[in-house]
Design a protein around this motif. Structure first.
Motif, mmCIF file in Angstrom:
data_model
loop_
_atom_site.group_PDB
_atom_site.id
_atom_site.type_symbol
_atom_site.label_atom_id
_atom_site.label_comp_id
_atom_site.label_asym_id
_atom_site.label_seq_id
_atom_site.Cartn_x
_atom_site.Cartn_y
_atom_site.Cartn_z
ATOM 1 N N LYS A 61 5.840 83.443 29.136
ATOM 2 C CA LYS A 61 5.580 82.470 28.090
ATOM 3 C C LYS A 61 6.578 81.319 28.161
ATOM 4 N N VAL A 62 6.045 80.105 28.085
ATOM 5 C CA VAL A 62 6.876 78.904 28.170
ATOM 6 C C VAL A 62 6.691 78.087 26.898
ATOM 7 N N ALA A 63 7.801 77.734 26.267
ATOM 8 C CA ALA A 63 7.768 76.857 25.094
ATOM 9 C C ALA A 63 8.336 75.504 25.488
ATOM 10 N N ILE A 64 7.584 74.454 25.204
ATOM 11 C CA ILE A 64 8.037 73.090 25.461
ATOM 12 C C ILE A 64 8.129 72.375 24.122
ATOM 13 N N VAL A 74 1.602 78.425 28.467
ATOM 14 C CA VAL A 74 2.414 77.251 28.126
ATOM 15 C C VAL A 74 1.995 76.707 26.764
ATOM 16 N N HIS A 75 2.965 76.599 25.874
ATOM 17 C CA HIS A 75 2.745 76.034 24.543
ATOM 18 C C HIS A 75 3.638 74.814 24.352
ATOM 19 N N VAL A 76 3.037 73.714 23.948
ATOM 20 C CA VAL A 76 3.769 72.471 23.678
ATOM 21 C C VAL A 76 3.756 72.226 22.175
ATOM 22 N N PHE A 77 4.919 71.966 21.615
ATOM 23 C CA PHE A 77 5.057 71.730 20.181
ATOM 24 C C PHE A 77 5.462 70.278 19.950
ATOM 25 N N GLU A 78 4.529 69.502 19.412
ATOM 26 C CA GLU A 78 4.741 68.071 19.193
ATOM 27 C C GLU A 78 4.622 67.776 17.701
ATOM 28 N N GLU A 106 7.305 83.480 20.617
ATOM 29 C CA GLU A 106 8.305 84.097 21.494
ATOM 30 C C GLU A 106 8.165 83.529 22.898
ATOM 31 N N TRP A 107 9.297 83.182 23.522
ATOM 32 C CA TRP A 107 9.264 82.525 24.826
ATOM 33 C C TRP A 107 10.173 83.219 25.838
ATOM 34 N N ASP A 108 9.802 83.059 27.114
ATOM 35 C CA ASP A 108 10.644 83.509 28.219
ATOM 36 C C ASP A 108 11.408 82.340 28.835
ATOM 37 N N ASP A 118 13.465 75.887 13.638
ATOM 38 C CA ASP A 118 14.585 76.775 13.937
ATOM 39 C C ASP A 118 14.347 77.426 15.293
ATOM 40 N N ILE A 119 15.450 77.833 15.915
ATOM 41 C CA ILE A 119 15.323 78.382 17.261
ATOM 42 C C ILE A 119 16.440 79.372 17.521
ATOM 43 N N GLU A 120 16.094 80.431 18.212
ATOM 44 C CA GLU A 120 17.079 81.383 18.703
ATOM 45 C C GLU A 120 16.619 81.822 20.084
ATOM 46 N N TYR A 121 17.477 82.545 20.785
ATOM 47 C CA TYR A 121 17.111 82.884 22.160
ATOM 48 C C TYR A 121 15.879 83.785 22.158
ATOM 49 N N GLY A 122 14.821 83.311 22.823
ATOM 50 C CA GLY A 122 13.596 84.084 22.949
ATOM 51 C C GLY A 122 12.576 83.852 21.862
ATOM 52 N N LYS A 123 12.917 83.073 20.830
ATOM 53 C CA LYS A 123 11.967 82.867 19.740
ATOM 54 C C LYS A 123 12.240 81.543 19.041
ATOM 55 N N LEU A 124 11.173 80.874 18.632
ATOM 56 C CA LEU A 124 11.324 79.672 17.820
ATOM 57 C C LEU A 124 10.400 79.742 16.617
ATOM 58 N N GLU A 125 10.776 78.999 15.592
ATOM 59 C CA GLU A 125 9.970 78.898 14.385
ATOM 60 C C GLU A 125 9.469 77.471 14.253
ATOM 61 N N TYR A 126 8.204 77.320 13.956
ATOM 62 C CA TYR A 126 7.654 75.983 13.805
ATOM 63 C C TYR A 126 6.717 75.918 12.608
#
Length: 432
Positions: free
Chosen positions: A2-5, A28-32, A100-102, A82-90
């Motif tokens: 999983k990729v978070a951009i 792949v997930h892009v957050f704009e 959750e991202w790798d 918010d963001i932490e290693y392996g996870k972000l909140e949007y």
């Protein structure tokens, strides 16, 4: 995987597209946070002028194109809070979610430096603001433009084309990244259309009824509208939450693979530092062309194809009325600031063969005394192809002699036998 951009501008969408091309199985997930992706704020002045009629034309592609054609999960109006290693909140359209991202790529871009809290001061950065800027400009009679870098020059050009009375306030001089030989020629032309106040810095903008008062140490200027284009700062707050280190510029520090100091976390575009090819030092170069390539390289590495980004030259082009202005590499003042033993030459030559009149071209070439060219600036007619040629040569650390012998074609309507770049090199060879 999983990729978070985070950020769907040029760098983010370039990276997302590259990842899916190399490894279609990656999620792949892009957050704009805006309503647009692949957007080009550099085009806002052309929208204001009316050359571009629809603001959506400032986007290279739509979100639906990326979703349908490239199978990228694009989230619009989705702000990562918010963001932490392996996870972000949007928050997407008012609803809070997690992902959750790798792998993570920060492509959060840059934000304008604010000069006032007034909502009547506009900034040329978000294309979502472009329709409002144009609507207010059309109804305004007198407009103050603060800052006269590339965007400022283009804004003044657009507003004067609309017949507005424009006052330009610049704390140095027009195009302060350039040397005075070039900037003075621009100042002479710009002064025919606008009131240009060089070496004045804005101290306050206040609202008085329906008007705005722009105050400098020397003067006060009344305006119906104020547009600020004094520069931008990198968006790094989310990256700092994750422990990502910043460089001296305040942008995110990256290595040649666009990796940050945090494992599996990358950065690209206007929020990230890169290498200045001329100085070979870390530099922050928030420009569209490097941003797209940085995204391409970051995406390649995330997808498993090892690739380095060599850096950028900070090449730029703009225009004012019939004048083209361009620069690649270092100006003389920048070269001396970086400690180079710099020499230079400025020449004015014909842009075409003498029997096909088409204006003049002024070129300034800056080099080290050992002969390596550090930068080229130009103003006049036919600037673009000279800057393109100069950028190609600078990328390969060319010397003045290389500029002299490069085989530039002769074509009477576009270039004389002795091209202005070659003439400048010929003259500079005498000092080496």
């Amino acid at each position: 995987m999983k990729v978070a951009i985070v950020g769907g501008g040029a760098a983010g969408m370039s990276a997302a597209s590259r990842i899916k091309r190399l490894n279609p199985k990656m999620d792949v997930h892009v957050f704009e946070k805006s309503n647009f992706v692949s957007h080009a704020p550099c085009g806002i002045p052309f929208f204001v002028s009316g050359i571009v009629r629809d603001v959506e034309e400032l986007c290279a592609y739509t979100a639906d194109f990326f979703r349908e054609e490239r199978k990228i999960n694009v989230h619009l109006n989705a702000e990562v809070v918010d963001i932490e290693y392996g996870k972000l909140e949007y928050v997407e359209r008012g609803k809070s979610r997690t992902y959750e991202w790798d792998y993570l790529l920060f492509s959060t871009g840059a934000s304008p430096i604010k000069i006032s809290s007034s909502k009547k001061v506009y900034y040329v950065r978000s294309i979502e603001d472009a329709p409002k800027i144009r609507a207010v400009a059309e109804k305004s009679e007198k407009i103050v433009v603060v800052g006269c870098g590339y965007i400022g020059v283009e804004v003044v050009d657009a507003l004067t084309n609309l017949g507005k009375k424009v006052v330009v306030i610049e704390k140095e001089y027009p195009l302060p990244d350039h040397d005075l030989e070039i900037s003075k020629l621009l100042l002479n032309e710009m002064s025919k259309y606008a009131e240009v106040k060089s070496e004045e810095a804005v101290e306050e903008v206040r609202e008085v009824g329906e008007k705005l008062i722009v105050e400098t140490r020397e003067n006060e200027y009344e305006a119906d509208m104020v547009i600020s284009a004094i520069g931008v700062k990198p968006n790094v707050e989310l990256a700092k939450k994750l422990g990502v280190k910043l460089g001296e510029s305040g942008a995110i520090r990256t290595d040649p693979f666009l990796r940050t100091n945090v494992e599996n976390v990358y950065a690209a575009g206007d929020c990230a530092e890169t290498t200045n090819i001329v100085t070979q030092k870390p530099d922050w170069i928030p420009l569209a062309a490097p941003a797209n390539k940085m995204g391409f390289v970051a995406g390649s590495n995330i997808a498993g194809k090892r690739m380095k980004f060599p850096g950028a030259l900070k090449s730029q082009m703009t225009s004012f009325k019939d004048l083209e202005i361009g620069k690649t590499g270092l100006s003389e003042k920048e070269a001396k600031k970086h400690g180079f033993d710099a020499i230079s030459v400025t020449i004015t030559s014909r842009a075409t063969a003498k029997y096909i009149p088409n204006g003049e071209l002024t070129v300034k070439m800056v080099a080290e005394r050992n002969g390596r060219v550090l930068g080229v600036q130009a103003i006049g007619k036919g600037v673009a192809k000279r800057i393109y040629a100069a950028a190609s040569l600078l990328y390969k650390n060319a010397k003045v002699e290389d500029f002299f012998f490069v085989d530039l074609p002769f074509y009477p309507p576009k270039s004389p036998v002795w091209d202005p770049l070659v003439v400048a090199a010929r003259k500079l060879m005498k000092s080496i």
